[in-house]
Scaffold this active site. Sequence first.
Site, mmCIF file in Angstrom:
data_model
loop_
_atom_site.group_PDB
_atom_site.id
_atom_site.type_symbol
_atom_site.label_atom_id
_atom_site.label_comp_id
_atom_site.label_asym_id
_atom_site.label_seq_id
_atom_site.Cartn_x
_atom_site.Cartn_y
_atom_site.Cartn_z
ATOM 1 N N ALA A 81 0.940 -1.211 0.021
ATOM 2 C CA ALA A 81 -0.307 0.331 0.070
ATOM 3 C C ALA A 81 1.106 1.588 -0.351
ATOM 4 O O ALA A 81 1.681 1.148 1.338
ATOM 5 C CB ALA A 81 -0.970 -0.295 1.137
ATOM 6 N N SER A 82 0.822 2.457 -1.387
ATOM 7 C CA SER A 82 1.664 3.040 -0.916
ATOM 8 C C SER A 82 1.000 4.037 0.006
ATOM 9 O O SER A 82 0.386 4.260 0.116
ATOM 10 C CB SER A 82 1.335 4.073 -2.933
ATOM 11 O OG SER A 82 2.055 2.441 -3.613
ATOM 12 N N MET A 83 2.544 5.044 -0.652
ATOM 13 C CA MET A 83 2.677 6.358 0.529
ATOM 14 C C MET A 83 1.091 6.999 0.612
ATOM 15 O O MET A 83 0.805 7.418 -0.602
ATOM 16 C CB MET A 83 3.577 7.034 0.846
ATOM 17 C CG MET A 83 4.916 6.534 1.558
ATOM 18 S SD MET A 83 6.312 8.464 0.299
ATOM 19 C CE MET A 83 5.599 9.182 1.636
#
Length: 372
Positions: A81-83
């Site tokens: 899950a990206s920033m």
Amino acid sequence: MSGGALTPEWAPTFTAVPRSSFLPDRIWPWDMETGQSVLVSRTDDPEAWYGYADSDVPVVTQWDDGKHTGTDPGTVSTSSASMPSVVFRMLADLDVKPGHRVLDVGTGTGWNAALLAHRLGPENVVSVELDPGVAADARTALNLFGLPVSVVTGDGLRGYAEGAPYDRVIATCGLRSIPYAWVEQSRPGGIIVTPWGTHYSNGDAVARLVVADDGKSASGLFTGPVEFMKARAQRQPLVRHAEYVTGSVADGDASSSTVTEEEFLGGRFSVQDFVVGLCVRDCVRVVADRDEGTRAVWFYGLTDHSWACAQFRDRAATRVWQSGSRRLWDESEAAYHWWTGQGRPGLARFGTTVDRNGERVWLDSPDNPVPA
């Protein structure tokens, strides 16, 4: 949101669709203080788990294409899950409007698809995920959350023709070649947002492309630096040093350079690093740790076994060794000097055009191609 990436039209969605609802029990968030991934379990330490889930840090959810077991980080992070700040910056670039239909490539946890579905309705979002297990988990999370997006298990680099045409295409995996299928499956005037870079380094830049009126190409500028897990089919090829340097580095042709480490490398996400990669294709660069005032930077050709090594030294000229049909340091140094000769242009002045013949990267205008 950190970095001012959260725009007003996305604020209600961010509040309504928390990232925590799409994360598994065990996560490996990037700890900014220690500079490493750490295992956190919601069962064992819910306070820490929610703290990381709500923080502006990337969170690894899978290692080694699902083959990883145990508590230590695996070798290669392969789903995440990206920033949040990066997610919202890319969603801002996508510029969705009510009624738009979106292709989301690289479902991952399903959070990006959920954010889009909250704005547009789940019936207007198709998400494609290559890994069957990841796709199944995302599908479950989306259904439980009440946003039953159509999650397709398949190769997102081929798009999903059955759901076309799309007004918007967004990818959450790093690419080294942008698929023409996305252009073909988009409406004229549609927007494609994707991380893109070269094998030279692991860094990417977000490309924001607008599909031409005739639907035969897409073109646009880069909007900012990022670093994403690479699409499995486009990962950096494995380079074995011993297959290139079979003896001593001194066996290469020796020379020197006045270019310093600071000038050539810059910092993380440096423009010059990205630009050298644009100019020196089919090359992998590896930066060694500093050792007693020196740093070695290696260059490995991907079309043959050409190699180069630049040894940067404090208060002394850079020593260089090269071998093979390509002079990889000479190419890299020439690319650096081309960039400085252009006035050290920033990333936002570079762009790319994609058509059925591939990609062309340019500076300021498609009529001014980057030398490669």
